[in-house]
Design an enzyme around this catalytic site. Sequence first.
Site, PDB file in Angstrom:
ATOM      1  N   GLU A  57     -46.022 -67.501 -60.699  1.00 20.22           N
ATOM      2  CA  GLU A  57     -46.015 -68.957 -60.902  1.00 20.22           C
ATOM      3  C   GLU A  57     -45.504 -69.686 -59.665  1.00 20.22           C
ATOM      4  O   GLU A  57     -45.985 -70.768 -59.328  1.00 20.22           O
ATOM      5  CB  GLU A  57     -45.185 -69.323 -62.128  1.00 20.22           C
TER       6      GLU A  57
ATOM      7  N   GLU B 213     -56.443 -68.123 -59.767  1.00 22.45           N
ATOM      8  CA  GLU B 213     -55.794 -67.023 -60.471  1.00 22.45           C
ATOM      9  C   GLU B 213     -55.970 -65.682 -59.775  1.00 22.45           C
ATOM     10  O   GLU B 213     -55.020 -64.922 -59.628  1.00 22.45           O
ATOM     11  CB  GLU B 213     -56.296 -66.960 -61.917  1.00 22.45           C
TER      12      GLU B 213
END
Length: 903
Positions: free
Chosen positions: A329, A351
Amino acid sequence: MCSGCPDQVSCLFHTDHHTIFNSSAPMSASRPQTIRLRDYQPPAFLVERIHLRVDLSGGTAQVDATLDLHRNPAADNDAPLRLDAEFLDLESLTLDGAELEPSTLRDEQGTIVLHDVPQRCRVESVSRFDPAANTALSGLYRSGGMFCTQCEAEGFRRITPYPDRPDVLAPFTTTVVADRATCPVLLSNGDCIDRGALDAERHYAVWHDPFPKPSYLFALVAGDLACQEATFVTASGREVALHFYVEPENAGRTEHALAALQRAMRWDETHYGLEYDLDTYMVVAVGDFNMGAMENKGLNVFNTQFVLASPDTATDADYENIEAVIGHEYFHNWTGNRVTCRDWFQLSLKEGLTVFREHQFAEAMGSEAVQRIGQVRLLRTAQFPEDAGPMSHPVRPDSYVEINNFYTATVYAKGAEVIRMYHTLLGDDAFRRGVQRYLQRHDGEAATIEDFLAAMEEAGGLDLQQFALWYTQAGTPRIEVEDHYDAEHNTYTLICRQSLPASPGQPHKDPMHIPLAVGLLGRDGRPLAARRPDESTAHAHTRVLELREPEQHFVFEQCPERPVPSLLRGFSAPVKLHYPYTDDDLGFLLAHDSDPFARWEAGQQLALRVLLDEAQGTPRPDGIERLEEAFRASLEAPDTDPALVAEALTLPGETYLAEQMDVVDPQAIHDARQRVRAILGEALEGHWLILHSQHSGPWHYEPDEVARRRLRNLALGYLNAGSERHLSRALEQLERSDNLTDRLAALAVLADSPRAEAEQAVDAFYQRWSDEPLVVDKWFRTQALADRPDTVYRVHQLTEHPDFTLDNPNRARALLGAFAQGNPAHFHSPDGSGYRLLGEHVLRLDPNNPQLAARLLAPLAQWRRYNASRRHAMREQLERILERDALSKDVYEVASKSLGAMS
């Protein structure tokens, strides 16, 4: 975002005609709309800035929003302004001060459509809703006494009307208002620029994020939270405040996560030259969360299992996962936030790239080889089956019905492998230059996969146009390798053939650009320095061959003997490779290969042969003896990394074994694996007893200690495989251990046993830890994975346990997800009871949390791979689900594609 799951509500708000519904609501029997990449159009309007005032006083939410917009010069000049809105009581809507009636402005999807809008305008709205009713956990909802948000992918439209798409970026200023008594902590994106009291009961905080961001990165948290604080000084000397917020009872369990964040920040500076850009970085741990974590700018929201850690409540694997997800993150701050994706088809742009960066970080913090083995194991057990099934899709899908269904292993895990192939082809220095060029060129923009590929081409001086097929062609490539040795000319030739199977919507595929890392070993076990004519050096021990054609020949000169090839070193591409290794070849590579992954893979292939032969009823005469010799050599090898030994002693899993069968027999696979484990347990009992008797003193989370615990618990499992002679060791370990890792290993052994003392110990474990939700999750999961004749019945009983609830995603995944995905022999019970159990709970869950329901449904998608009776029973559940009126888009898409009802 770390994948896990978000979205959907059944029928949240319907108080008057201002309530806005659209296609995210449960659908009727008609087919939902398919969104296609080819139909992409740029937004008609861009948002210059947005001001939000979110008042949570009294438990309801009132959101006042002011949007300053201007027409997008890159869009159709006559296109209307579209504002997405779902499940909102819209009290007012104005355009440049003129009141509008929203009920007259909705299209068939429920979107507010405004025609004849000026070039520049201001839209103001006032919305109300009840966060406590938001069981979908998308948008703004309540978790216990806390308010929190999850806006990726399309949750912001549940908060206020907005062009809720990733290519509309704006700076946000957010004022949060709430009751001081219940919500003393008020958080949003960016840095706090003002706070104070409104009256005796209410207070406010104003947060400003100067970096333009899409609405999916918006975050808000309000509640009674404890905070652990620290600081980080960046490479340029700025001091960043680090704040970790948890519910008060979890105070003191964030130390590991906080230290992991500091390591991640430093690693990103030293490896990529990327500094954090705000004055504050916040992490909030939430108990009810569909995903693993979310990278909202400056305010990350995490599932509690990826933040909270103590020896009593988190295993060694949890500690490792916390560090990885914290890193993931944080790395999104640049690869996802500062540069985001233009549309959701580009999801892997953020991602896949960030997962690869997470992998690099994990490899730098621990054992590179062990981390790589874990990454490949996950790919083979989660992504390869996805590639081979009806939900197969490219890394960049070309269509979807519900975007939340494409937070998949293909987008994340295979996407990361695609990024790793860039790294392999370019080398570390050029790859880093390419990433930096991409980020500098597109800072503050919404980019595409083509933008990233162009930066890589420029940095590496390579033509990567054929490589781009990895984004558009679904399926796992298969590489067949043959070889030829010419003793007269001392040349060795590798003949490589590639193929890519047909997949839904893609019957024919073009050849891929595949980096194949190889090494050549002489019969003395040493690397051969044979070279190809186009190589500049004869001393490289690993070469990267670039496969581009259906068939290619690679000739190595100056090869004094026939080598043993070491193929796909480091798993250089996400492919299935076939070469006619003999058992002796595999044993040789296991003993001598200098590449740790290739050495582990040789052992896995040796074990795979033994297990498949056993499962198919054709055991080879000396198969298990060879495997026993390999295990004994690993156990007796001096000065070997214990973490690698643990990997070598772990047999291939049942899911991976199933991937090798045309028609899967889960019971035969399970029985074969258990039989081999029992034989190895008895044959090497002395070694296992020695390993299990090795205590290392008080618990510490350090690599060597983690590896020793892993070995000790592997030994406990082998000692109890097929026999309960050593059950007392499990009982003693459960009682005396000072950490959850060892307790859970013992609990897993006991959960398999029908003996009264074992069942009593399992019950006592729950009684002892019933106040710890994350530990109770593991108690449910352990029983869902148990190997007992009555496992299906026990799982059914556990769904009626007072502590089981479908409202909490962690609890539902711990029991139902673990059972359906992690216990194939019992889930695929011949009487179909496992399928019925899953189907029933998917239907119960769908009205409240469709995304989680769709995730749980995934194992039924593989129904075609089983025998006739299982196929019929699995298909029956999918058809039963599709018959449900008002089924969500999420579940409809998975069930329909599984049955082949959607193109």
